[in-house]
Design a protein around this motif. Structure first.
Motif, PDB file in Angstrom:
ATOM      1  N   VAL A 382      63.684  17.376  -8.227  1.00  0.00           N
ATOM      2  CA  VAL A 382      63.920  16.251  -7.417  1.00  0.00           C
ATOM      3  C   VAL A 382      63.411  16.574  -6.145  1.00  0.00           C
ATOM      4  O   VAL A 382      63.617  17.653  -5.318  1.00  0.00           O
ATOM      5  N   ARG A 383      62.531  15.553  -5.776  1.00  0.00           N
ATOM      6  CA  ARG A 383      61.926  15.781  -4.379  1.00  0.00           C
ATOM      7  C   ARG A 383      62.406  14.596  -3.464  1.00  0.00           C
ATOM      8  O   ARG A 383      62.031  14.790  -2.070  1.00  0.00           O
ATOM      9  N   SER A 384      62.847  13.512  -3.935  1.00  0.00           N
ATOM     10  CA  SER A 384      63.499  12.433  -2.876  1.00  0.00           C
ATOM     11  C   SER A 384      64.706  11.847  -3.450  1.00  0.00           C
ATOM     12  O   SER A 384      64.732  11.846  -4.735  1.00  0.00           O
ATOM     13  N   LEU A 385      65.512  11.347  -2.680  1.00  0.00           N
ATOM     14  CA  LEU A 385      66.782  10.708  -2.986  1.00  0.00           C
ATOM     15  C   LEU A 385      67.281   9.773  -1.949  1.00  0.00           C
ATOM     16  O   LEU A 385      67.068   9.774  -0.684  1.00  0.00           O
ATOM     17  N   GLN A 386      67.688   8.760  -2.352  1.00  0.00           N
ATOM     18  CA  GLN A 386      68.454   7.591  -1.517  1.00  0.00           C
ATOM     19  C   GLN A 386      69.484   6.714  -1.887  1.00  0.00           C
ATOM     20  O   GLN A 386      68.785   6.050  -2.983  1.00  0.00           O
ATOM     21  N   PHE A 387      70.410   6.547  -1.520  1.00  0.00           N
ATOM     22  CA  PHE A 387      71.359   5.414  -1.914  1.00  0.00           C
ATOM     23  C   PHE A 387      70.711   4.191  -1.302  1.00  0.00           C
ATOM     24  O   PHE A 387      70.089   3.906  -0.292  1.00  0.00           O
ATOM     25  N   SER A 388      71.181   2.908  -2.212  1.00  0.00           N
ATOM     26  CA  SER A 388      71.082   1.528  -1.400  1.00  0.00           C
ATOM     27  C   SER A 388      71.922   1.491  -0.283  1.00  0.00           C
ATOM     28  O   SER A 388      72.964   2.253  -0.071  1.00  0.00           O
ATOM     29  N   ALA A 389      71.754   0.381   0.502  1.00  0.00           N
ATOM     30  CA  ALA A 389      72.642   0.138   1.786  1.00  0.00           C
ATOM     31  C   ALA A 389      74.113  -0.181   1.226  1.00  0.00           C
ATOM     32  O   ALA A 389      75.055   0.583   2.101  1.00  0.00           O
ATOM     33  N   SER A 390      74.329  -0.764  -0.108  1.00  0.00           N
ATOM     34  CA  SER A 390      75.751  -0.854  -0.355  1.00  0.00           C
ATOM     35  C   SER A 390      76.056   0.374  -1.319  1.00  0.00           C
ATOM     36  O   SER A 390      77.304   0.503  -1.325  1.00  0.00           O
ATOM     37  N   GLY A 391      75.112   1.359  -1.379  1.00  0.00           N
ATOM     38  CA  GLY A 391      75.535   2.630  -2.261  1.00  0.00           C
ATOM     39  C   GLY A 391      75.875   2.102  -3.521  1.00  0.00           C
ATOM     40  O   GLY A 391      76.356   3.272  -4.493  1.00  0.00           O
ATOM     41  N   ALA A 392      75.447   1.207  -4.438  1.00  0.00           N
ATOM     42  CA  ALA A 392      75.561   0.834  -5.612  1.00  0.00           C
ATOM     43  C   ALA A 392      74.638   1.510  -6.682  1.00  0.00           C
ATOM     44  O   ALA A 392      74.851   1.700  -7.535  1.00  0.00           O
ATOM     45  N   LYS A 393      73.474   1.818  -5.885  1.00  0.00           N
ATOM     46  CA  LYS A 393      72.403   2.365  -6.425  1.00  0.00           C
ATOM     47  C   LYS A 393      71.827   3.496  -5.957  1.00  0.00           C
ATOM     48  O   LYS A 393      71.934   3.676  -4.585  1.00  0.00           O
ATOM     49  N   LEU A 394      71.190   4.505  -6.873  1.00  0.00           N
ATOM     50  CA  LEU A 394      70.597   5.574  -6.229  1.00  0.00           C
ATOM     51  C   LEU A 394      69.145   5.614  -6.742  1.00  0.00           C
ATOM     52  O   LEU A 394      68.860   5.778  -8.182  1.00  0.00           O
ATOM     53  N   ALA A 395      68.230   5.744  -6.032  1.00  0.00           N
ATOM     54  CA  ALA A 395      66.852   5.963  -6.244  1.00  0.00           C
ATOM     55  C   ALA A 395      66.430   7.567  -6.105  1.00  0.00           C
ATOM     56  O   ALA A 395      66.685   8.286  -5.407  1.00  0.00           O
ATOM     57  N   VAL A 396      65.839   8.042  -7.188  1.00  0.00           N
ATOM     58  CA  VAL A 396      65.276   9.413  -7.140  1.00  0.00           C
ATOM     59  C   VAL A 396      63.871   9.459  -7.525  1.00  0.00           C
ATOM     60  O   VAL A 396      63.195   8.697  -8.569  1.00  0.00           O
ATOM     61  N   GLY A 397      63.117  10.469  -6.749  1.00  0.00           N
ATOM     62  CA  GLY A 397      61.679  10.754  -7.253  1.00  0.00           C
ATOM     63  C   GLY A 397      61.772  12.198  -7.464  1.00  0.00           C
ATOM     64  O   GLY A 397      62.321  12.966  -6.839  1.00  0.00           O
ATOM     65  N   PHE A 398      60.819  12.377  -8.451  1.00  0.00           N
ATOM     66  CA  PHE A 398      60.522  13.721  -8.999  1.00  0.00           C
ATOM     67  C   PHE A 398      59.173  14.321  -8.544  1.00  0.00           C
ATOM     68  O   PHE A 398      58.196  13.528  -8.146  1.00  0.00           O
ATOM     69  N   GLU A 399      59.130  15.797  -8.640  1.00  0.00           N
ATOM     70  CA  GLU A 399      58.009  16.408  -8.771  1.00  0.00           C
ATOM     71  C   GLU A 399      56.906  15.965  -9.438  1.00  0.00           C
ATOM     72  O   GLU A 399      55.547  15.924  -9.162  1.00  0.00           O
ATOM     73  N   SER A 400      57.187  15.541 -10.793  1.00  0.00           N
ATOM     74  CA  SER A 400      56.136  15.050 -11.701  1.00  0.00           C
ATOM     75  C   SER A 400      55.744  13.727 -11.515  1.00  0.00           C
ATOM     76  O   SER A 400      54.614  13.306 -12.298  1.00  0.00           O
ATOM     77  N   GLY A 401      55.933  13.071 -10.412  1.00  0.00           N
ATOM     78  CA  GLY A 401      55.442  11.610 -10.180  1.00  0.00           C
ATOM     79  C   GLY A 401      56.612  10.743 -10.693  1.00  0.00           C
ATOM     80  O   GLY A 401      56.175   9.454 -10.362  1.00  0.00           O
ATOM     81  N   HIS A 402      57.396  11.050 -11.500  1.00  0.00           N
ATOM     82  CA  HIS A 402      58.335   9.723 -12.089  1.00  0.00           C
ATOM     83  C   HIS A 402      59.176   9.464 -10.859  1.00  0.00           C
ATOM     84  O   HIS A 402      59.795  10.287 -10.007  1.00  0.00           O
ATOM     85  N   VAL A 403      59.771   8.384 -11.198  1.00  0.00           N
ATOM     86  CA  VAL A 403      61.137   7.768 -10.458  1.00  0.00           C
ATOM     87  C   VAL A 403      62.303   7.274 -11.261  1.00  0.00           C
ATOM     88  O   VAL A 403      61.943   6.778 -12.369  1.00  0.00           O
ATOM     89  N   ALA A 404      63.335   7.100 -11.056  1.00  0.00           N
ATOM     90  CA  ALA A 404      64.336   6.576 -11.844  1.00  0.00           C
ATOM     91  C   ALA A 404      65.498   5.998 -10.607  1.00  0.00           C
ATOM     92  O   ALA A 404      65.531   6.083  -9.632  1.00  0.00           O
ATOM     93  N   VAL A 405      66.423   4.933 -11.213  1.00  0.00           N
ATOM     94  CA  VAL A 405      67.392   4.286 -10.516  1.00  0.00           C
ATOM     95  C   VAL A 405      68.523   4.350 -11.242  1.00  0.00           C
ATOM     96  O   VAL A 405      68.534   4.210 -12.407  1.00  0.00           O
ATOM     97  N   PHE A 406      69.502   5.105 -10.700  1.00  0.00           N
ATOM     98  CA  PHE A 406      70.892   5.061 -11.258  1.00  0.00           C
ATOM     99  C   PHE A 406      71.707   3.843 -10.481  1.00  0.00           C
ATOM    100  O   PHE A 406      71.720   3.664  -9.515  1.00  0.00           O
ATOM    101  N   ASP A 407      72.492   3.319 -11.593  1.00  0.00           N
ATOM    102  CA  ASP A 407      73.671   2.421 -11.021  1.00  0.00           C
ATOM    103  C   ASP A 407      75.049   3.213 -10.954  1.00  0.00           C
ATOM    104  O   ASP A 407      75.727   3.863 -11.996  1.00  0.00           O
ATOM    105  N   VAL A 408      75.185   3.451  -9.562  1.00  0.00           N
ATOM    106  CA  VAL A 408      76.399   4.413  -9.334  1.00  0.00           C
ATOM    107  C   VAL A 408      77.781   3.888  -9.753  1.00  0.00           C
ATOM    108  O   VAL A 408      78.607   4.535  -9.985  1.00  0.00           O
ATOM    109  N   MET A 409      77.997   2.533  -9.532  1.00  0.00           N
ATOM    110  CA  MET A 409      79.296   1.918 -10.115  1.00  0.00           C
ATOM    111  C   MET A 409      79.634   2.095 -11.488  1.00  0.00           C
ATOM    112  O   MET A 409      80.857   2.543 -11.701  1.00  0.00           O
ATOM    113  N   SER A 410      78.599   2.022 -12.169  1.00  0.00           N
ATOM    114  CA  SER A 410      78.855   1.841 -13.953  1.00  0.00           C
ATOM    115  C   SER A 410      78.544   3.340 -14.322  1.00  0.00           C
ATOM    116  O   SER A 410      78.682   3.491 -15.507  1.00  0.00           O
TER     117      SER A 410
END
Length: 731
Positions: A382-410
């Motif tokens: 993992v090379r980058s992380l950031q919550f959304s302003a509301s904290g409901a989502k989490l964005a993740v960036g990886f060394e491989s160039g992939h990105v992902a978004v997690f729903d933190v609430m559910s």
């Protein structure tokens, strides 16, 4: 003369003192660099000289009591040489510790006097002689190897029965920030081993903020909102937080002390937390509101005792959301741990997500932070992380160039995709931003993506790769906003990215200025070491009106190693490399951070790999002021030091150098979070007043005692400009 050279004989008979008849002449010709008492009763003094010599003077002898003209006997002066080399270092620091009530037995601690260019050591010379110094009965030495460059050393003494001082050990301080203690037992054992050199480390103090053991790998400094709720949360965390191991505390000779108090009720509401990730997978959280950090929690890499291959994976990235009190921990294995920090005892579920598998386990509730989920969807660091302003989502960036978004609430994975088509560069920055009426802007662009179907007011995900390619996708489905990512015309190694909304702009620029900037106007500025150059002004910036606060007016700042480039949102979405402002940097930039005032962005902090720090205005990026780590902290910038740099929006920056953790403020007049009056105290006011009274009484008594004759002669070894001060100290 007596010479204690490189090969010290172990037979006391070989160390008989020869007469030192030229003592006074020797003293007057050379400059004294260090001196100390070398007996319990003030009858012996050790003097170090600029050429590395050490003279032991028996000032209790008859010759000295009668003054210089009475003549000096050889038995009253002994010379020590720690090296036989002709070129030796000056004796820089010298201390004496008595090992018994016998005034003629103890240890001399010397820094300096060794051959120029040799390894830095502290020389311990154990001396024992008969009264009058007729014969040295025993002389031994050992060189203590240092773990870093020498900074200082002091002796620890305690008062025993009868008010007599007793030597208990030696404190040694080396750079950067390593403190060790050698007890009398350790020192005596080292000397008695008859080994010339020892690498045995001393006792280290209990570490409040470990940086080396375990190895700190990343950090996050967060300024909490001014709210009573957060103060209560910190109090609860402190009550259930860990304490130092009593066994470890027992080894350290110092204890006690009190924390200072902050008088202002408003200042008490300003809270800061410092979060650090480690190579062993653990995370520690401190209350950093005061200069003395208070440990709140230790989160181990192994969650609820579950064995996994990623439990001890090094922590690479951290992010904290104060709105939901959530903490995200990214690791080298690609796993992301999500914690709830609000002491929620009702958190009884642990979600384990590994690619397409989703398992939910029941866990026993406990006080303190709770791990809600462990998510592993990409086998890449993992090379980058950031919550959304509301904290409901989490964005993740990886060394491989992939990105992902997690729903933190559910606790669900919304999507995993490539940052940009056919790109394998690491994702160094991901930002979730809610933009209104993006659909209208996209439809007006000839580069709009055909698959875009996000709803108005949906959050967009800004992605910056290491090669400075910038892409925007929807945070709900991962669909691209534009089929053409922003590619810079000239190759640039990216450092960071910021998306500043229209409501967060403290400065505005006229359309005429923007047009001139778009004509490839380049601001070139060479950073200086002394920080004397100035260009812009943070105070004189104009604030936009409420009507001009549309998020469609947001700006995107891309920071690279050699350039800073500021874009309009429209240019970014359309993939056009047309910056509104751009600055070519004189040195290689390695770290940046935004500077805000009253929630409005007013500047940017830039750190270079030379250790130079700059504050630049926003949005024109002009230099406002500059300094350096050398001038502020006397630190030399080291490789990868930027990985442990973090800051708050009001200009409070934390840095790590070896064993040292430092906090500096780069905002003018900023003193909201580091209070001088809250520094820890090793004594209270009553004891301080008693000590002052004792010192004053002692000074009055000394004035009534005549000065010993030898002191008037010894101080002549000082330079003339130092003589007056020396006499005051010695009299």
């Amino acid at each position: 003369d007596l010479h204690v050279k490189d090969n010290v004989p172990h037979s006391p008979s070989e160390l008989d003192a020869d007469p030192c008849e030229d003592a006074f002449e020797h003293m007057n010709e050379k400059e004294i660099t260090a001196l100390c008492w070398a007996s319990s009763f003030g009858s012996m003094i050790a003097v170090g000289y600029v050429d590395g010599d050490i003279l032991l003077w028996n000032i209790g002898g008859d010759a000295f009591s009668k003054g210089k003209h009475a003549g000096v006997s050889g038995k009253d002066v002994v010379k020590l040489q720690l090296s036989s080399s002709e070129k030796r270092l000056p004796v820089i620091v010298i201390h004496w510790g008595s090992l018994s009530q016998n005034s003629y037995e103890g240890q001399l601690f010397v820094y300096g006097g060794s051959e120029i260019g040799s390894e830095e050591v502290i020389t311990v010379v154990s001396l024992q002689w008969s009264p009058g110094m007729e014969m040295l009965k025993n002389v031994r030495r050992v060189d203590l190897s240092l773990t870093g460059s020498f900074a200082d050393m002091i002796l620890l003494s305690s008062l025993r029965t009868g008010g007599k001082s007793h030597f208990d050990g030696l404190f040694v301080l080396t750079n950067p920030g390593q403190l060790q203690f050698y007890s009398v037992e350790i020192l005596s054992a080292l000397v008695s081993n008859q080994e010339r050199k020892s690498s045995l480390p001393g006792i280290e103090p209990p570490v409040a903020t470990p940086t080396i053991n375990p190895q700190m790998t990343t950090a996050k400094l967060s300024l909490l909102p001014r709210d009573v709720t957060f103060s209560m949360w910190l109090s609860e965390m402190t009550s259930v937080g860990p304490t130092l191991d009593p066994a470890e505390m027992g080894k350290w000779p110092l204890s006690g002390g009190t924390h200072g108090e902050i008088s202002s009720a408003e200042e008490k509401q300003q809270k800061v937390i410092y979060i650090a990730g480690y190579r062993d997978g653990s995370v520690r959280i401190w209350d950093a509101s005061n200069p003395t950090l208070s440990l709140l929690s230790v989160l181990e890499g192994q969650v609820h005792g579950l064995e996994s291959a990623c439990s001890d994976a090094s922590v690479t990235k951290l992010d904290f959301c104060a709105f939901t009190m959530s903490l995200a921990v990214g690791t080298e294995s690609g796993a992301v741990r999500i914690y709830n920090l609000n002491n929620d005892a009702e958190c009884r579920k642990l979600h384990l997500i590994k690619h397409s598998e989703h398992e939910v386990r029941d866990v026993l509730p406990s006080k303190g932070p709770q791990c809600r989920a462990v998510v592993s969807v990409v086998n890449s660091p993992v090379r980058s992380l950031q919550f959304s302003a509301s904290g409901a989502k989490l964005a993740v960036g990886f060394e491989s160039g992939h990105v992902a978004v997690f729903d933190v609430m559910s606790v669900a994975v919304l999507f995993v995709t490539d940052s940009t088509p056919s790109s394998n560069y690491p994702v160094i920055s991901v930002i979730l931003k809610k933009i209104s009426d993006v659909d209208g802007l996209v439809k007006g662009s000839k580069y709009s993506g055909p698959n875009y179907a996000e709803q108005p007011m949906e959050e967009l995900m800004f992605i910056l790769a290491h090669d400075s390619k910038l892409n925007i996708i929807g945070s709900r489905t991962g669909n691209p906003i534009s089929s053409r990512p922003l590619h810079l015309k000239k190759k640039l190694t990216a450092i960071s990215m910021y998306v500043i909304g229209g409501s967060n702009l403290m400065s505005t620029s006229s359309s005429k200025q923007r047009e001139q900037a778009n004509k490839d106007t380049t601001i070139l500025h060479e950073p200086t070491q002394d920080g004397s150059a100035r260009g812009g002004d943070l105070k004189g910036a104009e604030r936009p009106s409420a009507e001009g606060g549309s998020l469609l007016d947001s700006l995107v700042l891309v920071c690279g190693e050699t350039k800073l480039r500021l874009y309009d949102m429209k240019s970014v979405i359309q993939g056009e490399d047309k910056p509104s402002y751009k600055v070519k940097l004189g040195n290689t930039c390695c770290w940046t951070s935004l500077l805000s005032k009253d929630d409005d962005v007013c500047g940017i902090i830039v750190c270079y790999n030379s250790g130079v720090l700059e504050v630049r205005s926003f949005p024109d990026l002009k230099l406002v002021t500059g300094s350096s780590l050398t001038s502020i902290l006397r630190w030399n910038f080291r490789p990868k030091m930027e990985k442990l740099m973090t800051s708050t929006e009001n200009g409070l920056v934390s840095l790590v150098n070896g064993s040292e953790l430092a906090f500096i403020s780069l905002s003018s007049g900023e003193n909201e979070t580091r209070f001088l009056e809250s520094l820890p105290l090793l004594h209270n006011k009553v004891l301080a007043a008693a000590a002052d009274a004792a010192i004053c009484y002692s000074e009055k008594q000394k004035k009534q005692v005549p000065v010993v004759g030898v002191l008037g002669g010894i101080v002549k070894g000082f330079k003339k400009e130092k003589s007056n001060n020396a006499k005051k100290c010695l009299s």
